[in-house]
Design a protein around this motif. Structure first.
Motif, PDB file in Angstrom:
ATOM      1  N   UNK A 194     -21.024 -41.543 -47.351  1.00 17.56           N
ATOM      2  CA  UNK A 194     -20.321 -40.300 -47.037  1.00 17.56           C
ATOM      3  C   UNK A 194     -21.136 -39.103 -47.523  1.00 17.56           C
ATOM      4  N   UNK A 195     -20.888 -37.967 -46.924  1.00 13.81           N
ATOM      5  CA  UNK A 195     -21.577 -36.744 -47.304  1.00 13.81           C
ATOM      6  C   UNK A 195     -21.058 -35.573 -46.490  1.00 13.81           C
ATOM      7  N   UNK A 196     -21.618 -34.402 -46.709  1.00 13.03           N
ATOM      8  CA  UNK A 196     -21.210 -33.239 -45.932  1.00 13.03           C
ATOM      9  C   UNK A 196     -21.729 -33.403 -44.505  1.00 13.03           C
ATOM     10  N   UNK A 197     -20.863 -33.251 -43.483  1.00 19.79           N
ATOM     11  CA  UNK A 197     -21.323 -33.422 -42.100  1.00 19.79           C
ATOM     12  C   UNK A 197     -22.406 -32.414 -41.727  1.00 19.79           C
ATOM     13  N   UNK A 198     -23.431 -32.909 -41.053  1.00 18.74           N
ATOM     14  CA  UNK A 198     -24.495 -32.044 -40.534  1.00 18.74           C
ATOM     15  C   UNK A 198     -24.472 -32.003 -39.013  1.00 18.74           C
ATOM     16  N   UNK A 199     -23.680 -32.846 -38.394  1.00 20.85           N
ATOM     17  CA  UNK A 199     -23.501 -32.834 -36.941  1.00 20.85           C
ATOM     18  C   UNK A 199     -22.124 -33.394 -36.638  1.00 20.85           C
ATOM     19  N   UNK A 200     -21.606 -33.056 -35.491  1.00 16.79           N
ATOM     20  CA  UNK A 200     -20.272 -33.492 -35.107  1.00 16.79           C
ATOM     21  C   UNK A 200     -20.357 -34.687 -34.155  1.00 16.79           C
ATOM     22  N   UNK A 201     -19.431 -35.621 -34.272  1.00 16.73           N
ATOM     23  CA  UNK A 201     -19.409 -36.746 -33.328  1.00 16.73           C
ATOM     24  C   UNK A 201     -18.970 -36.273 -31.945  1.00 16.73           C
ATOM     25  N   UNK A 202     -19.269 -37.070 -30.944  1.00 20.12           N
ATOM     26  CA  UNK A 202     -18.844 -36.738 -29.593  1.00 20.12           C
ATOM     27  C   UNK A 202     -17.338 -36.859 -29.420  1.00 20.12           C
ATOM     28  N   UNK A 203     -16.869 -36.420 -28.272  1.00 26.07           N
ATOM     29  CA  UNK A 203     -15.434 -36.487 -28.002  1.00 26.07           C
ATOM     30  C   UNK A 203     -14.980 -37.935 -27.991  1.00 26.07           C
ATOM     31  N   UNK A 204     -13.850 -38.182 -28.632  1.00 23.28           N
ATOM     32  CA  UNK A 204     -13.337 -39.546 -28.712  1.00 23.28           C
ATOM     33  C   UNK A 204     -12.617 -39.918 -27.422  1.00 23.28           C
ATOM     34  N   UNK A 205     -12.845 -41.137 -26.950  1.00 23.92           N
ATOM     35  CA  UNK A 205     -12.197 -41.622 -25.738  1.00 23.92           C
ATOM     36  C   UNK A 205     -10.994 -42.487 -26.112  1.00 23.92           C
ATOM     37  N   UNK A 206      -9.908 -42.312 -25.381  1.00 25.92           N
ATOM     38  CA  UNK A 206      -8.677 -43.053 -25.668  1.00 25.92           C
ATOM     39  C   UNK A 206      -8.219 -43.808 -24.425  1.00 25.92           C
ATOM     40  N   UNK A 207      -7.857 -45.068 -24.602  1.00 24.60           N
ATOM     41  CA  UNK A 207      -7.150 -45.788 -23.552  1.00 24.60           C
ATOM     42  C   UNK A 207      -5.727 -45.264 -23.492  1.00 24.60           C
ATOM     43  N   UNK A 208      -5.048 -45.473 -22.374  1.00 25.64           N
ATOM     44  CA  UNK A 208      -3.689 -44.955 -22.241  1.00 25.64           C
ATOM     45  C   UNK A 208      -2.766 -45.647 -23.234  1.00 25.64           C
ATOM     46  N   UNK A 209      -1.846 -44.873 -23.786  1.00 25.73           N
ATOM     47  CA  UNK A 209      -0.902 -45.431 -24.750  1.00 25.73           C
ATOM     48  C   UNK A 209       0.052 -46.418 -24.092  1.00 25.73           C
ATOM     49  N   UNK A 210       0.310 -46.231 -22.791  1.00 28.80           N
ATOM     50  CA  UNK A 210       1.234 -47.119 -22.086  1.00 28.80           C
ATOM     51  C   UNK A 210       0.756 -48.573 -22.103  1.00 28.80           C
ATOM     52  N   UNK A 211      -0.549 -48.788 -22.092  1.00 28.26           N
ATOM     53  CA  UNK A 211      -1.059 -50.161 -22.111  1.00 28.26           C
ATOM     54  C   UNK A 211      -1.219 -50.698 -23.522  1.00 28.26           C
ATOM     55  N   UNK A 212      -0.965 -49.861 -24.531  1.00 27.96           N
ATOM     56  CA  UNK A 212      -1.175 -50.269 -25.917  1.00 27.96           C
ATOM     57  C   UNK A 212       0.122 -50.352 -26.720  1.00 27.96           C
ATOM     58  N   UNK A 213       1.193 -49.799 -26.189  1.00 35.13           N
ATOM     59  CA  UNK A 213       2.457 -49.743 -26.931  1.00 35.13           C
ATOM     60  C   UNK A 213       3.598 -50.222 -26.042  1.00 35.13           C
ATOM     61  N   UNK A 214       4.469 -51.039 -26.588  1.00 30.84           N
ATOM     62  CA  UNK A 214       5.715 -51.415 -25.913  1.00 30.84           C
ATOM     63  C   UNK A 214       6.873 -51.051 -26.832  1.00 30.84           C
ATOM     64  N   UNK A 215       7.894 -50.437 -26.283  1.00 34.71           N
ATOM     65  CA  UNK A 215       9.053 -50.008 -27.072  1.00 34.71           C
ATOM     66  C   UNK A 215      10.311 -50.574 -26.417  1.00 34.71           C
ATOM     67  N   UNK A 216      11.151 -51.193 -27.222  1.00 34.97           N
ATOM     68  CA  UNK A 216      12.408 -51.745 -26.748  1.00 34.97           C
ATOM     69  C   UNK A 216      13.549 -51.150 -27.577  1.00 34.97           C
TER      70      UNK A 216
END
Length: 199
Positions: free
Chosen positions: A176-198
């Motif tokens: 770990x350390x002080x950031x010197x560059x930023x990571x790229x944009x994070x990609x997300x799969x749709x929540x509908x395919x990852x979560x089920x609620x009953x």
């Protein structure tokens, strides 16, 4: 902590560009680790996770050890990119080593034989929670971090260098350390395919 919990969770990212510049005091880093180790849950309250914090020359030494271990297994013509990656970790402020105390796991396996196959799994889950809590807390303070796994290559040398008990198993390394560059944009799969609620 300067950020709300869920904001810190969302902002936590993998940072490879880090520097040795201090973001908070070493005492504050120690407080974060102590808080995480004390309050992160574990199965049967086993408290089997162990942490080693490496700062200054100790941090540098870890990545020198890792580089030399990799030099033995990476072909010479491909080593320059490997060396560059390891140097990026060494460029940071410090490294946190995550271990599990196998003697505790083995003791629980003997005490509760019907669960014996689960205790190694549960210990890994608890270790992962420790990693996440510390990673997120460091991010909230302004550090960037990543999680590395050079375990088999360096464990013997690490234990020798810092007189680590044989029953501690190395799980992960977090530079770990002080950031010197930023990571790229994070990609997300749709929540509908990852979560089920009953209900």
């Amino acid at each position: 902590m300067s950020k709300e919990f869920l904001t810190a969770v969302a902002d936590r990212r993998t940072f490879y560009g880090i520097s040795k510049e201090a973001v908070v005091s070493d005492d504050r880093i120690k407080e974060i680790i102590e808080h995480a180790v004390k309050h992160t849950p574990s199965a049967f309250n086993s408290q089997s996770t162990r942490i080693v914090l490496l700062l200054g020359n100790h941090h540098d030494r870890l990545w020198d050890i890792t580089k030399e271990a990799l030099r033995k297994v990476v072909p010479a013509e491909r080593f320059s990119s490997t060396e560059e990656k390891i140097n990026s970790f060494k460029s940071g402020y410090g490294t946190i080593l995550f271990f599990e105390d196998n003697s505790i796991i083995e003791s629980l396996q003997q005490q509760f034989a019907s669960y014996k196959d689960n205790f190694p799994i549960w210990s890994q889950q608890s270790n992962g929670m420790h990693q996440f809590v510390i990673w997120t807390a460091l991010e909230a303070e302004g550090f960037g971090a990543s999680l590395q796994h050079y375990n088999e290559l360096i464990e013997t040398d690490v234990k020798k260098e810092w007189s680590i008990a044989d029953n501690w198993k190395l799980i992960a390394q977090m530079p770990f350390g002080k950031p010197t560059s930023q990571p790229g944009e994070k990609q997300f799969n749709t929540l509908e395919e990852r979560i089920k609620i009953f209900g």
